[in-house]
Scaffold this active site. Structure first.
Site, PDB file in Angstrom:
ATOM      1  N   GLU A 213      42.327  45.121  48.756  1.00 43.16           N
ATOM      2  CA  GLU A 213      41.459  46.189  49.270  1.00 43.16           C
ATOM      3  C   GLU A 213      41.590  46.302  50.786  1.00 43.16           C
ATOM      4  OE1 GLU A 213      37.926  44.710  47.314  1.00 43.16           O
ATOM      5  OE2 GLU A 213      38.842  45.249  45.400  1.00 43.16           O
TER       6      GLU A 213
ATOM      7  N   HIS B  42      43.368  40.413  51.025  1.00 41.48           N
ATOM      8  CA  HIS B  42      42.942  41.015  49.762  1.00 41.48           C
ATOM      9  C   HIS B  42      43.526  42.423  49.666  1.00 41.48           C
ATOM     10  CE1 HIS B  42      40.503  42.673  46.581  1.00 41.48           C
ATOM     11  NE2 HIS B  42      40.227  41.419  46.230  1.00 41.48           N
TER      12      HIS B  42
ATOM     13  N   GLU C  43      46.631  38.406  42.625  1.00 48.71           N
ATOM     14  CA  GLU C  43      45.710  39.411  42.086  1.00 48.71           C
ATOM     15  C   GLU C  43      46.484  40.706  41.861  1.00 48.71           C
ATOM     16  OE1 GLU C  43      41.362  38.426  43.214  1.00 48.71           O
ATOM     17  OE2 GLU C  43      42.200  39.664  44.793  1.00 48.71           O
TER      18      GLU C  43
ATOM     19  N   SER D 205      39.734  41.107  36.901  1.00 46.16           N
ATOM     20  CA  SER D 205      38.964  41.219  35.659  1.00 46.16           C
ATOM     21  C   SER D 205      38.871  39.909  34.891  1.00 46.16           C
ATOM     22  CB  SER D 205      39.533  42.344  34.777  1.00 46.16           C
ATOM     23  OG  SER D 205      39.448  43.591  35.450  1.00 46.16           O
TER      24      SER D 205
ATOM     25  N   ASN E 150      34.375  36.328  44.957  1.00 50.24           N
ATOM     26  CA  ASN E 150      34.495  37.271  46.063  1.00 50.24           C
ATOM     27  C   ASN E 150      33.430  38.341  45.829  1.00 50.24           C
ATOM     28  OD1 ASN E 150      35.172  39.154  47.967  1.00 50.24           O
ATOM     29  ND2 ASN E 150      37.190  39.651  47.109  1.00 50.24           N
ATOM     30  N   TRP E 151      32.369  38.252  46.592  1.00 49.73           N
ATOM     31  CA  TRP E 151      31.242  39.173  46.372  1.00 49.73           C
ATOM     32  C   TRP E 151      31.554  40.586  46.864  1.00 49.73           C
ATOM     33  CZ3 TRP E 151      26.271  36.058  48.199  1.00 49.73           C
ATOM     34  CH2 TRP E 151      26.123  34.931  47.373  1.00 49.73           C
ATOM     35  N   LYS E 152      32.628  40.730  47.646  1.00 47.44           N
ATOM     36  CA  LYS E 152      32.984  42.032  48.232  1.00 47.44           C
ATOM     37  C   LYS E 152      31.769  42.601  48.987  1.00 47.44           C
ATOM     38  CE  LYS E 152      36.571  42.448  44.808  1.00 47.44           C
ATOM     39  NZ  LYS E 152      37.478  43.284  44.002  1.00 47.44           N
TER      40      LYS E 152
ATOM     41  N   GLY F 270      38.968  45.025  39.015  1.00 45.02           N
ATOM     42  CA  GLY F 270      37.850  45.933  38.745  1.00 45.02           C
ATOM     43  C   GLY F 270      38.124  46.954  37.661  1.00 45.02           C
TER      44      GLY F 270
HETATM   45  P1  13P Z   1      37.319  41.729  39.657  1.00 48.11           P
HETATM   46  O1  13P Z   1      37.093  40.336  39.132  1.00 48.11           O
HETATM   47  O2  13P Z   1      36.081  42.520  39.815  1.00 48.11           O
HETATM   48  O3  13P Z   1      38.408  42.430  38.900  1.00 48.11           O
HETATM   49  O4  13P Z   1      37.881  41.546  41.177  1.00 48.11           O
HETATM   50  C1  13P Z   1      38.882  40.635  41.420  1.00 48.11           C
HETATM   51  C2  13P Z   1      39.044  40.502  42.883  1.00 48.11           C
HETATM   52  O5  13P Z   1      39.463  41.422  43.567  1.00 48.11           O
HETATM   53  C3  13P Z   1      38.641  39.238  43.505  1.00 48.11           C
HETATM   54  O6  13P Z   1      39.063  39.154  44.816  1.00 48.11           O
END
Ligand code: 13P
Length: 251
Positions: free
Chosen positions: A98, A96, A168, A214, A9-11, A174
């Site tokens: 976020e 997600h 998640e 993470s 997931n590149w966000k 993160g």
């Molecule tokens: P990280 O791997 O940066 O913790 O993010 C996980 C995530 O939100 C994937 O969708």
């Protein structure tokens, strides 16, 4: 049997040029080293079409990170599931944390998005997971049950079979703080049991449940070796081809 999947997931990272560059690098790496799992990359919307042309989508699946909860029309700034599909993408990340936290996505909205994704032949990667206070209060089981029930359990067994789940824990995203392999296995097994109670063992056994938060090359093997952890949804470590490949080789 269910698939093992490593999805990136590149966000909101990478310009179009940088994204295509990363997709090219991954293609080269995975052509030379055939992966033992399915690989998906979730790019920003504007990258989808170029990235889908760059990769062989039978080797690297291409995913959006969201889609609209409406079919089409006067919804300025939104991108529909049909538009996502028209780029050559075949997956969409939905729910997600976020998006739930910063853009007010509720289970009711997500239900509409899931329906539209499935109607447009996109595989939803449906995210669930608790925040730290909920984990500390011992409410994580309850939280994921509500998210799955309200977002997904309106689906028929046939429809549900097309969904990939991603657990998640928000406190691990993160933060560098990963769920322990025991914590991951415990809740993944619980999620599978919840699916089993609703749809039966055949559907539950075939549902891929990914871990996210993470995850990196140094901990992926330990996490993925759990019987109910079928891969990962990777944020930060998906932004570098070597790190992402390091996670893929955990399978
Ligand atoms: P990280 O791997 O940066 O913790 O993010 C996980 C995530 O939100 C994937 O969708």
């Amino acid at each position: 049997m269910r698939k093992n999947i490593v999805a990136g997931n590149w966000k909101m990272n990478k310009t179009l040029t940088e994204g295509v560059e990363l997709a090219k690098k991954l293609t080269t790496i995975l052509t030379e080293n055939k992966p033992n799992c399915d690989v998906v990359i979730g790019t920003p919307y504007i990258h989808l079409s170029e990235v889908a042309k760059t990769v062989d989508t039978s080797v690297i699946g291409v995913s959006a990170q969201n889609c609209a909860d409406k079919v089409s029309g006067a919804y300025t700034g939104e991108i529909s599931a049909a538009m996502v599909k028209s780029t050559g993408a075949n997956y969409v990340i939905l729910g997600h944390s976020e998006r739930r936290a910063y853009y007010g996505e509720t289970d009711a909205i997500l239900k509409e998005k899931v329906n539209l994704a499935l109607n447009n032949d996109l595989t939803p990667i449906f995210c669930i997971g608790e925040v730290l206070e909920e984990r500390e209060a011992g409410k994580h089981f309850e939280v994921v049950t509500t998210q799955i029930t309200d977002g997904l359990f309106h689906l028929s067994a046939e429809e549900f079979s097309k969904v990939v789940l991603a657990y998640e824990p928000v406190w691990a995203i993160g933060t560098g703080k990963t769920a322990s392999p025991e914590q991951a296995q415990e809740i993944h097994a619980y999620i599978r049991k919840t699916v089993n109670d609703k749809y039966g063992s055949e559907v539950a056994d075939n549902t891929s449940i990914l871990y996210g938060g993470s995850c990196k090359p140094s901990n992926a093997k330990e996490l993925f070796s759990n019987p109910d952890v079928d891969g990962g949804l990777i944020g930060g470590a998906a932004l570098k081809s070597e790190d992402f490949h390091g996670i893929i080789t955990a399978f």
